[in-house]
Enzyme design. Structure first.
Site, mmCIF file in Angstrom:
data_model
loop_
_atom_site.group_PDB
_atom_site.id
_atom_site.type_symbol
_atom_site.label_atom_id
_atom_site.label_comp_id
_atom_site.label_asym_id
_atom_site.label_seq_id
_atom_site.Cartn_x
_atom_site.Cartn_y
_atom_site.Cartn_z
ATOM 1 C CG ASP A 249 6.582 6.965 -2.292
ATOM 2 O OD1 ASP A 249 7.512 6.082 -2.105
ATOM 3 O OD2 ASP A 249 5.241 6.910 -2.369
ATOM 4 C CG HIS A 300 -3.608 -0.665 5.152
ATOM 5 N ND1 HIS A 300 -4.764 -0.209 4.242
ATOM 6 C CD2 HIS A 300 -2.648 -0.963 4.279
ATOM 7 C CE1 HIS A 300 -4.491 -0.480 3.073
ATOM 8 N NE2 HIS A 300 -3.086 -1.007 3.257
#
Length: 401
Positions: A249, A300
């Site tokens: 991340d 998404h």
């Protein structure tokens, strides 16, 4: 359908839902959605269509009252097991009681906080939820969604593009939310990352129910792509005691991840600062197991171009037997849950993207320019808000005769 008929039908369905006699998870989900829909029908039958539409149009006032109380940290200042006077709450929150009173009155109409007497207020089950981490991560969503109509007017109601979203306009930046928060607003990045704990915990039963985990090599190396502080890896590590994990991340989140990693997992979980739009780092030579890329609730938030780039970066380092597990909401062609309908608006506002149908996912993956095999797993999809596990592997080579 008349009011009494609606109420009787709801009662019948509520009894079936509560008793749970022989219902599949899909049937329970459908029953729940029907009860919710008909409950709204009761309000419409009582108020009539005109007043009902006015109430819906004014619902932004409830969101505003909720946002004000979140800003004031009211849920934390009001003890769960005690009541406080309005003047006490206003003093603790540092606000005018004439500001706080209408906020509480409106929220109480929705079951959020309860007025005990003329001056005193206490928590309800709903208001108590406001003190939990996910509610501290609503700031950017609230402001972005509120700005969406103005943005769409400015672009002739064309779909927003990444870098030109409502979030970008509100925060005067071309950066996406994740980059912006990790570089410029660490409090927002931290709130969002820690709000994912319960989401990850709730997704583990779905993955266990839907996907054949036994088909994964027990000594695999899992790479948790854009995995936040690593909650999904923490939970999966219990099912794969011989596996190793790498959580990737933004740099700030990786710093936070070190502090929350359980001590018993620190010899099996590593953390790496990595941008998902960049090529995957070289796999360490000592890693011999199969690679399993975890892509959980990521795609998404990104448009098709960025998604293809992410997937190509993963596919480029995959060998035969490696796999990508995409865990995401897949919306049906008709219907779907209220939750996914709400989040679709949020995603458009924040990222200029949205939920996809299964066919849209298939087309997206096949456009990655590789001979890829796709399998979908969704035995509990309706119970878990349309979630699916989409497995992506390289096709086996065809041998010449």
């Amino acid at each position: 359908m008349k009011l009494v008929e609606i109420a009787e039908d709801i009662l019948s369905k509520a009894n079936a839902y509560t008793n749970n006699t022989g219902l599949t998870s899909s049937q329970r989900f459908q029953l729940r959605e029907e009860i919710r829909y008909q409950a709204n029908g009761i309000l419409s039958a009582i108020d009539g269509p005109e007043q009902t539409m006015k109430a819906i149009a004014r619902s932004y006032t409830t969101c505003t009252a909720l946002k004000v109380c979140v800003d004031l940290k009211l849920a934390s200042h009001l003890p769960l097991s005690d009541a406080r006077s309005l003047s006490q709450l206003a003093q603790i929150c540092g606000c005018d009681s004439l500001v706080l009173r209408p906020m509480l009155r409106l929220l109480a109409k929705n079951g959020i906080f309860e007025q005990v007497d003329a001056e005193t207020w206490q928590h309800t089950e709903l208001s108590a939820v406001m003190a939990q981490p996910p509610f501290q991560a609503l700031e950017e969503k609230y402001r972005s969604v509120a700005h969406l109509p103005r943005l769409l007017q400015a672009v002739s109601h064309q779909f927003p593009t990444p870098g030109r979203t409502a979030f970008n306009q509100v925060y005067c930046t071309s950066l996406d939310f994740y980059t912006y928060s990790n570089e410029l607003d660490h409090a927002a990045a931290r709130n969002f990352a820690f709000s994912m704990k319960e989401l990850a915990r709730n997704q583990i039963p779905f993955v266990q129910q839907s996907y054949p985990l036994e088909t994964i090599d027990p000594e695999s190396h899992f790479i948790d792509v854009a995995g936040g502080v690593g909650y999904l890896s923490f939970f999966l590590a219990g099912s794969f005691p011989k596996a190793t994990f790498e959580v990737q991340d933004h740099p700030f989140i990786i710093e936070e991840a070190h502090s929350v990693c359980p001590s018993e997992l620190r010899d099996r979980i590593t953390f790496r600062a990595h941008n998902i739009l960049h090529p995957q780092p070289e796999i360490a030579k000592e890693i011999n197991g199969r690679l399993v890329f975890l892509v959980k609730i990521i795609l998404h938030d990104h448009g098709d171009d960025d998604c293809r780039l992410m997937l190509r970066n993963l596919v480029s380092v995959m060998k035969q037997g490696d796999r990508i597990l995409i865990i995401d909401t897949v919306i049906p062609e008709t219907g779907g849950s209220l939750s996914s309908a709400n989040s679709d608006i949020i995603i458009m506002s924040m990222f200029g993207s949205g939920h996809r149908t299964l066919e849209e996912f298939r087309a997206l993956i096949h456009r990655c320019g590789e001979d890829l095999v796709i399998e979908t797993f969704a035995s509990g999809d309706e119970e878990y808000d349309g979630m699916m596990v989409i497995e992506v592997r390289k096709a086996e080579p065809v041998l010449d005769n």
